[in-house]
Design an enzyme around this catalytic site. Structure first.
Site, PDB file in Angstrom:
ATOM      1  N   GLU A  14       0.837  -1.198   0.000  1.00 53.31           N
ATOM      2  CA  GLU A  14       0.000   0.000   0.000  1.00 53.31           C
ATOM      3  C   GLU A  14       0.874   1.251   0.000  1.00 53.31           C
ATOM      4  O   GLU A  14       1.860   1.308   0.741  1.00 53.31           O
ATOM      5  CB  GLU A  14      -0.849  -0.032   1.287  1.00 53.31           C
ATOM      6  CG  GLU A  14      -1.757   1.142   1.496  1.00 53.31           C
ATOM      7  CD  GLU A  14      -2.424   1.095   2.874  1.00 53.31           C
ATOM      8  OE1 GLU A  14      -1.720   0.856   3.882  1.00 53.31           O
ATOM      9  OE2 GLU A  14      -3.647   1.282   2.933  1.00 53.31           O
ATOM     10  N   HIS A  53       2.527   4.545   0.945  1.00 53.26           N
ATOM     11  CA  HIS A  53       2.778   5.204   2.228  1.00 53.26           C
ATOM     12  C   HIS A  53       3.482   6.526   1.990  1.00 53.26           C
ATOM     13  O   HIS A  53       4.511   6.827   2.613  1.00 53.26           O
ATOM     14  CB  HIS A  53       3.596   4.306   3.147  1.00 53.26           C
ATOM     15  CG  HIS A  53       2.763   3.337   3.941  1.00 53.26           C
ATOM     16  ND1 HIS A  53       2.178   2.234   3.373  1.00 53.26           N
ATOM     17  CD2 HIS A  53       2.382   3.330   5.238  1.00 53.26           C
ATOM     18  CE1 HIS A  53       1.487   1.587   4.306  1.00 53.26           C
ATOM     19  NE2 HIS A  53       1.595   2.225   5.452  1.00 53.26           N
ATOM     20  N   HIS A  69      -2.061  -3.483   9.358  1.00 55.20           N
ATOM     21  CA  HIS A  69      -2.833  -2.722   8.347  1.00 55.20           C
ATOM     22  C   HIS A  69      -4.272  -2.599   8.837  1.00 55.20           C
ATOM     23  O   HIS A  69      -4.981  -3.600   8.990  1.00 55.20           O
ATOM     24  CB  HIS A  69      -2.744  -3.469   7.009  1.00 55.20           C
ATOM     25  CG  HIS A  69      -3.559  -2.911   5.893  1.00 55.20           C
ATOM     26  ND1 HIS A  69      -3.391  -1.633   5.412  1.00 55.20           N
ATOM     27  CD2 HIS A  69      -4.533  -3.472   5.137  1.00 55.20           C
ATOM     28  CE1 HIS A  69      -4.235  -1.439   4.402  1.00 55.20           C
ATOM     29  NE2 HIS A  69      -4.951  -2.533   4.223  1.00 55.20           N
ATOM     30  N   GLU A  77      -7.147  -1.859   7.724  1.00 52.48           N
ATOM     31  CA  GLU A  77      -8.301  -2.398   7.008  1.00 52.48           C
ATOM     32  C   GLU A  77      -8.447  -3.914   7.152  1.00 52.48           C
ATOM     33  O   GLU A  77      -9.478  -4.486   6.787  1.00 52.48           O
ATOM     34  CB  GLU A  77      -8.208  -2.044   5.515  1.00 52.48           C
ATOM     35  CG  GLU A  77      -8.414  -0.572   5.199  1.00 52.48           C
ATOM     36  CD  GLU A  77      -7.148   0.270   5.301  1.00 52.48           C
ATOM     37  OE1 GLU A  77      -6.243  -0.071   6.106  1.00 52.48           O
ATOM     38  OE2 GLU A  77      -7.054   1.277   4.584  1.00 52.48           O
ATOM     39  N   HIS A 113      -1.617   7.432   8.998  1.00 56.50           N
ATOM     40  CA  HIS A 113      -1.116   6.677   7.852  1.00 56.50           C
ATOM     41  C   HIS A 113       0.090   7.391   7.245  1.00 56.50           C
ATOM     42  O   HIS A 113      -0.029   8.531   6.803  1.00 56.50           O
ATOM     43  CB  HIS A 113      -2.215   6.509   6.808  1.00 56.50           C
ATOM     44  CG  HIS A 113      -1.745   5.787   5.590  1.00 56.50           C
ATOM     45  ND1 HIS A 113      -1.531   4.419   5.565  1.00 56.50           N
ATOM     46  CD2 HIS A 113      -1.397   6.237   4.365  1.00 56.50           C
ATOM     47  CE1 HIS A 113      -1.097   4.068   4.383  1.00 56.50           C
ATOM     48  NE2 HIS A 113      -1.007   5.144   3.628  1.00 56.50           N
TER      49      HIS A 113
HETATM   50 ZN    ZN Z   1       0.651   1.756   7.213  1.00 51.88          ZN
HETATM   51 MN    MN Z   2      -2.163   0.233   5.919  1.00 54.00          MN
END
Ligand code: ZN
Ligand code: MN
Length: 262
Positions: A34, A36, A120, A122, A178
């Site tokens: 993901e 960042h 993470h 999610e 995040h």
């Molecule tokens: Zn992260």
């Molecule tokens: Mn994440």
């Protein structure tokens, strides 16, 4: 016997012997691929989950299994969303299936303590579902199955005192953290060569309405992908956070599992 904490670096015979003689807690880190921001790598969530799992395993004579490195779909309010190049995610059913299979397999070989370390945001509910289905499978296959599973988000082991030290101007909350100060500082502690401090953007904090829209409104998200500023990150803060997390996770592992009746 091979003293390493890394399960993928020992033989099946060493693994079997350690299960029988020590019943070590086995840590399964779960991350994501993901974005960042411009300053952190795509694998940050898995790298941090694996690093805190390793620090904890050292303290409790545990083993760390290879990280599940793909996570559930990034959401705008906590990971920036799916529209960033490189944010490579799996469907919920895929993640549930991976966790379900892992739980069943660890149980089948006689592990009694499995610690799923989530990095993470999610992933959380799909890990819960995978654990539930995996334990159901394991019990069906062997009603005497002794496996217990602990699930945790590593950031929940940071105390208000430490967060107060790290955020003298106020903590924005874990969802907005995040690619910001927590993750950047911990990456500076564990993987300094992967952090580009010179590329930290000035965006944020993001201001989201109290509802979601589908398809996602990509214009709600700062173009850099960072939801609050990473300015003020440093390796000392990272070490403080990492040590607190590992110490308190080790206490949880020591206290959390119910010992089998003799
Ligand atoms: Zn992260
Ligand atoms: Mn994440």
């Amino acid at each position: 016997m091979n003293p390493t904490i890394w399960m993928n670096q020992i033989s099946w015979l060493d693994y079997k012997q350690r299960l029988i003689e020590e019943q070590p807690p086995i840590f399964l880190p779960v991350g994501a691929l993901e974005q960042h921001g411009p300053h952190l790598p795509l694998g940050t969530d898995g790298l941090l989950a694996s690093a805190v799992a390793a620090d904890t395993a050292e303290r409790v004579k545990g083993l760390v299994a290879p990280t599940l490195s793909y996570g559930y779909k990034s959401q705008p309010k906590c990971g920036g969303g799916q529209h960033f190049c490189g944010t490579t995610s799996v469907d919920a059913a895929t993640l549930v299936g991976q966790v379900r299979d892992a739980v069943r397999e660890f149980a089948r070989h006689g592990a009694s303590k499995l610690v799923i370390v989530n990095g993470h945001y999610e992933n959380q509910w799909f890990l819960i579902e995978g654990i539930d289905l995996g334990l159901r499978d394991a019990k069906a296959a062997d009603p005497a199955c002794a496996l217990q599973v602990m699930r945790l988000e590593y950031w929940d082991f940071m105390t208000p005192d430490t967060l107060g030290d790290v955020f003298p101007d106020g903590f924005p909350g874990f969802a907005l953290e995040h690619a910001a100060v927590l993750e950047t500082s911990m990456m500076l502690h564990y993987h300094p060569h992967l952090v580009r401090l010179d590329l930290i953007p000035d965006d944020g904090p993001a201001d989201f309405p109290p509802y979601d829209m589908y398809p996602a409104r990509t214009d709600w998200v700062p173009p850099s992908g960072v939801l609050s500023s990473a300015r003020g990150s440093d390796a000392t803060k990272g070490m403080l956070l990492a040590n607190e997390v590992a110490q308190r996770m080790a206490e949880a592992v020591a206290n959390g599992f119910i010992l089998p009746k003799a």
